[in-house]
Design an enzyme around this catalytic site. Structure first.
Site, PDB file in Angstrom:
ATOM      1  N   ARG A 277      46.039  16.556-100.926  1.00  0.00           N
ATOM      2  CA  ARG A 277      47.137  16.135-101.798  1.00  0.00           C
ATOM      3  C   ARG A 277      46.721  16.023-103.271  1.00  0.00           C
ATOM      4  NH1 ARG A 277      51.274  12.783 -99.750  1.00  0.00           N
ATOM      5  NH2 ARG A 277      49.833  12.182 -98.106  1.00  0.00           N
ATOM      6  N   ARG A 313      59.358  15.395 -96.486  1.00  0.00           N
ATOM      7  CA  ARG A 313      58.681  14.123 -96.768  1.00  0.00           C
ATOM      8  C   ARG A 313      59.636  12.933 -96.920  1.00  0.00           C
ATOM      9  NH1 ARG A 313      55.692  12.856-100.286  1.00  0.00           N
ATOM     10  NH2 ARG A 313      54.085  11.937 -98.976  1.00  0.00           N
ATOM     11  N   CYS A 344      72.466  19.713 -90.889  1.00  0.00           N
ATOM     12  CA  CYS A 344      73.350  18.811 -90.148  1.00  0.00           C
ATOM     13  C   CYS A 344      72.595  17.647 -89.535  1.00  0.00           C
ATOM     14  CB  CYS A 344      74.097  19.598 -89.079  1.00  0.00           C
ATOM     15  SG  CYS A 344      75.074  20.880 -89.831  1.00  0.00           S
ATOM     16  N   GLU A 345      72.109  16.769 -90.372  1.00  0.00           N
ATOM     17  CA  GLU A 345      71.416  15.546 -89.953  1.00  0.00           C
ATOM     18  C   GLU A 345      71.628  14.518 -91.052  1.00  0.00           C
ATOM     19  OE1 GLU A 345      68.471  14.949 -87.697  1.00  0.00           O
ATOM     20  OE2 GLU A 345      68.171  16.983 -86.926  1.00  0.00           O
TER      21      GLU A 345
HETATM   22  N1  LLP Z   1      40.904  15.610 -93.832  1.00  0.00           N
HETATM   23  C1  LLP Z   1      41.534  15.296 -92.684  1.00  0.00           C
HETATM   24  C2  LLP Z   1      40.772  15.236 -91.443  1.00  0.00           C
HETATM   25  C3  LLP Z   1      42.911  15.026 -92.703  1.00  0.00           C
HETATM   26  O1  LLP Z   1      43.533  14.699 -91.571  1.00  0.00           O
HETATM   27  C4  LLP Z   1      43.633  15.107 -93.926  1.00  0.00           C
HETATM   28  C5  LLP Z   1      45.073  14.869 -93.976  1.00  0.00           C
HETATM   29  C6  LLP Z   1      42.922  15.465 -95.088  1.00  0.00           C
HETATM   30  C7  LLP Z   1      41.561  15.688 -94.999  1.00  0.00           C
HETATM   31  C8  LLP Z   1      43.589  15.602 -96.418  1.00  0.00           C
HETATM   32  O2  LLP Z   1      44.063  14.386 -96.865  1.00  0.00           O
HETATM   33  P1  LLP Z   1      44.702  14.237 -98.328  1.00  0.00           P
HETATM   34  O3  LLP Z   1      43.589  14.387 -99.322  1.00  0.00           O
HETATM   35  O4  LLP Z   1      45.709  15.286 -98.489  1.00  0.00           O
HETATM   36  O5  LLP Z   1      45.271  12.879 -98.325  1.00  0.00           O
HETATM   37  N2  LLP Z   1      52.104  15.250 -94.319  1.00  0.00           N
HETATM   38  C9  LLP Z   1      51.690  13.969 -94.859  1.00  0.00           C
HETATM   39  C10 LLP Z   1      50.196  13.887 -95.055  1.00  0.00           C
HETATM   40  C11 LLP Z   1      49.405  14.177 -93.805  1.00  0.00           C
HETATM   41  C12 LLP Z   1      47.919  14.091 -93.999  1.00  0.00           C
HETATM   42  C13 LLP Z   1      47.196  14.587 -92.810  1.00  0.00           C
HETATM   43  N3  LLP Z   1      45.770  14.629 -92.936  1.00  0.00           N
HETATM   44  C14 LLP Z   1      52.455  13.713 -96.158  1.00  0.00           C
HETATM   45  O6  LLP Z   1      53.266  14.531 -96.552  1.00  0.00           O
HETATM   46  O7  LLP Z   1      52.272  12.670 -96.764  1.00  0.00           O
END
Ligand code: LLP
Length: 414
Positions: A277, A313, A344-345
């Protein structure tokens, strides 16, 4: 730092008028700034200069080939969670020797492909997975490098769905049992037990839980080394939060990386991080067009051509994304409305009860900070083709993924 801002009331991304992109690429459409992605990546690199490290960008955040290629060229490694992500990384020219493979449910086919590609390490999450990896590595005639992903039982203080570091979650191996697992795994001659990994959750603003987890991981490494394990690398995952609201600034990447660097300095460890992210989130917007205005009782609805299938999100995590008109309104934010899509939700909203600029059918809007977990979580629900993706690089823009066609929707069906 957001690449998005007004120039003479026109919303731009890296100086390119988003309305010009929308006019040619259509809406809805994701637009990303290459400069911002690279600046975020370099902020990690700069903070870790004096520490042996690899930044393994978490492909799950945004796996577009052009973005992976950009990061691969900048020297990034990659954190993958599927054979599909491995395929993407290899197609984009990523270096397999800088790839780590995370995830609780790796299949034999996926492990095989990763072994054949020669990835750096597997972040293993269970003993059966270790046994399968060992058997497959033996078949390949190689030793697979392994980091056990440990679960430090720390509360990450983030949304429940993206919190992963306590024992109630499916992730990792209970840190209290990790030594026994390393000892038993040692019996498998085809595993190089050289790492420990950990990831406790995403969108974190507070460093305290992460630092607590890191301390527990470092204590485990000391105990493992005392038992004769030659632990060479530590993978501290991703998780740094970004600012979705202008008045809630996120911790700077440099500060976060420096805090982690401090922890591992002098410990003779190669540091791996898996940011997703914080590399791509603020680099992207979703551009959409207003279709209709309607009222329901006292409520105002702005119906747009983007929906929950394009950006899930808000519906899934109650996430906030700023919504800005592409043409700034001199009237200010005189409207309070739900911004909803055509799906449609009732969960199909991109904003609820939002104070925003007065908008009319035909107006264009940017849903901000949509570069991470946006397109990758898009679906074809309601038989909606997924949006186009555009990359702005060196002052010009290009489509890096075409909008899906109606025929794309039925490909492979009888
Ligand atoms: N490493 C592992 C093992 C992970 O499970 C994740 C994210 C990351 C790294 C990366 O994390 P970040 O730096 O992006 O925080 N769809 C959700 C976020 C799901 C994150 C899943 N794992 C959202 O839109 O907030």
């Amino acid at each position: 730092m957001t690449p998005v801002g007004y120039v003479d009331r026109t919303l731009t991304c890296d100086g390119v008028a988003l309305a010009d992109v929308a006019a040619k690429a259509g809406t809805p459409c994701y637009v990303y700034s290459a400069a911002t992605i690279l600046a975020n990546y370099r902020a990690y690199e700069d903070a870790l200069q004096r520490t042996p490290h690899t930044i393994c960008y978490a492909v799950k955040a945004n796996g577009n080939l052009a973005i992976l290629r950009l990061l691969a060229k900048a020297g990034a490694g990659f954190d993958i969670v599927s054979g599909g992500e491995l395929h993407r990384v290899l197609k984009a020219g990523g270096d397999p020797a800088k790839v780590v493979f995370s995830g609780v449910g790796k299949t034999a086919e996926e492990i095989d492909a990763a072994l054949a590609a020669g990835i750096f390490a597997f972040n293993c999450e269970s003993e059966p997975e270790l046994a399968l990896l060992a058997a497959l590595a033996q078949r390949h005639g190689i030793r697979a490098r392994v980091a056990l992903r440990v679960n430090p039982d720390v509360d990450a203080a983030t949304h429940a769905y993206i919190s992963t570091g306590s024992l109630a979650h499916k992730f990792g191996i209970d840190i209290g049992e990790a030594e026994g697992v390393y000892e038993r795994a040692h019996e498998h001659g085809n595993l190089l037990l050289e790492g420990v990994s950990c990831h406790i959750g995403s969108q974190q603003f507070d460093f305290a839980p992460i630092m607590q987890a890191v301390d527990r991981v470092l204590e485990l490494i000391a105990r493992l080394r005392a038992k004769g394990f030659s632990i060479r690398h530590v993978d501290l995952g991703g998780g740094l939060g970004i600012a979705y609201k202008p008045d809630e600034p996120a911790p700077p990447i440099g500060q976060f990386a420096a805090a982690l660097r401090e922890k591992v300095t002098g410990k003779d460890l190669h540091l791996l991080l898996e940011p997703g992210r914080s590399i791509v989130g603020d680099a992207g917007v979703l551009v959409t067009r207003v279709l209709y205005r309607k009222k329901g009782g006292d409520k105002e609805f702005v119906v747009i051509d983007a929906a929950m299938n394009d950006l899930i999100r808000p519906a899934l995590y109650d996430a906030h994304h700023e919504i800005l008109p592409l043409r700034a309104s001199p009237a200010g934010c005189g409207l309070r409305a739900d911004v909803v899509g055509p799906v449609c939700e009732s969960a199909d909203f991109l904003a609820q009860n939002r104070q925003m600029a007065e908008v009319f059918p035909g107006d264009l809007l940017a849903v901000c900070t949509a570069g991470a977990y946006g397109f990758v979580q898009a679906s074809n629900y309601n038989a909606r083709p997924r949006p186009a993706e555009v990359l702005i690089e060196n002052g010009s823009w290009r489509v890096i993924r075409s909008r899906e066609t109606l025929d794309d929707l039925i490909r492979g069906e009888e």
